[in-house]
Design a protein around this motif. Structure first.
Motif, mmCIF file in Angstrom:
data_model
loop_
_atom_site.group_PDB
_atom_site.id
_atom_site.type_symbol
_atom_site.label_atom_id
_atom_site.label_comp_id
_atom_site.label_asym_id
_atom_site.label_seq_id
_atom_site.Cartn_x
_atom_site.Cartn_y
_atom_site.Cartn_z
ATOM 1 N N ASP A 1 0.854 -1.183 0.000
ATOM 2 C CA ASP A 1 0.000 0.000 0.000
ATOM 3 C C ASP A 1 0.899 1.245 0.000
ATOM 4 O O ASP A 1 1.402 1.633 -1.050
ATOM 5 C CB ASP A 1 -0.907 -0.096 1.234
ATOM 6 N N LYS B 1 -1.385 -1.697 -4.509
ATOM 7 C CA LYS B 1 -2.179 -0.482 -4.733
ATOM 8 C C LYS B 1 -1.203 0.661 -5.013
ATOM 9 O O LYS B 1 -0.875 1.428 -4.095
ATOM 10 C CB LYS B 1 -2.983 -0.131 -3.476
ATOM 11 N N THR C 1 -2.509 -5.989 -9.535
ATOM 12 C CA THR C 1 -2.477 -4.551 -9.278
ATOM 13 C C THR C 1 -3.931 -4.092 -9.224
ATOM 14 O O THR C 1 -4.705 -4.386 -10.137
ATOM 15 C CB THR C 1 -1.707 -3.830 -10.406
ATOM 16 N N ASP D 1 -7.078 -1.079 -7.852
ATOM 17 C CA ASP D 1 -7.407 0.315 -7.556
ATOM 18 C C ASP D 1 -7.396 0.536 -6.046
ATOM 19 O O ASP D 1 -7.262 -0.409 -5.280
ATOM 20 C CB ASP D 1 -8.799 0.651 -8.106
ATOM 21 N N ASN D 2 -7.605 1.759 -5.644
ATOM 22 C CA ASN D 2 -7.620 2.095 -4.229
ATOM 23 C C ASN D 2 -8.937 1.668 -3.576
ATOM 24 O O ASN D 2 -9.795 2.478 -3.279
ATOM 25 C CB ASN D 2 -7.385 3.596 -4.048
#
Ligand code: IMP
Ligand code: MG
Length: 182
Positions: A110, A138, A154, A156-157
């Motif tokens: 993160d 992320k 990979t 998204d937030n």
């Protein structure tokens, strides 16, 4: 005003099915295996990476790779306020890493604080090489320039749960990776 989001009222949607995760971990193991040395030690970060570690080492075993397995518990502070990026060791690994290659596993990359701290620490313990493999990345949330050697997906937030990953200690037992609808 909406009610506070809790594990009890959270709506979780599947992001990655059990089958998708399983297939991806198989490919990751195939990529990692050729780089693993004979005396390699796998270090998983608890609690989040416990399921991922268990599945990845078994895929490595199918490819004939013998490894020692160890765990560390880290905790990070200051996330809800101004992130200090401070990470502390709650439980250190117990294997002697002097002169060994380490494969460091975490569930999510993160901000990057946890993995950069853990990698530095393992090098200080004498590891000759620390390879990093994360299940989820992320990149939009990174606060340093840390990149993992191997990445499963990979994303998204999103706030994710399941497959070992929690929301206030809930959802770790779910076999898929889900996300909490906000
Ligand atoms: P970093 O130090 O910011 O890279 O923190 C990574 C750690 O934060 C992971 O090992 C998780 O424990 C936690 N984390 C980050 N994103 C999520 C999420 O979406 N759900 C649950 N835990 C998360
Ligand atoms: Mg974690």
């Amino acid at each position: 005003m909406s009610a506070e989001l809790t594990p009890q009222n959270a709506e979780v949607e599947v992001l990655l099915s059990e089958e998708e995760v399983k297939a991806r971990i198989k490919t990751m193991a195939a990529q990692i295996a050729p780089r693993l040395e004979k005396n390699a030690v796998v270090v998983g970060l608890l609690k989040g990476a416990y399921v991922y570690t268990a599945d990845l080492v078994r895929e490595l075993a199918r490819l004939g790779k013998v490894v020692l397995i160890d765990f560390m518990v880290l905790s990070s502070y200051g996330k809800s306020t101004v992130s200090s990026g401070k990470v502390t060791i709650k439980l250190d690994c117990s294997e002697n890493l002097q002169g060994k290659q380490v494969l460091l596993l975490d569930d999510i990359l993160d901000s990057g604080n946890t993995l950069s701290f853990a990698k530095d620490h393992l090098e200080k313990l004498g590891a000759t090489e620390v390879l990093t493999a994360v299940l989820l990345d992320k990149p939009s949330r990174r606060s340093n320039n840390f990149t993992a050697d191997y990445t499963g997906f990979t994303i998204d937030n999103l706030f994710v749960v399941g497959y070992g990953i929690d929301f206030a200690e809930h959802f770790r037992e779910q076999p898929y990776v889900g996300y909490v609808k906000q």
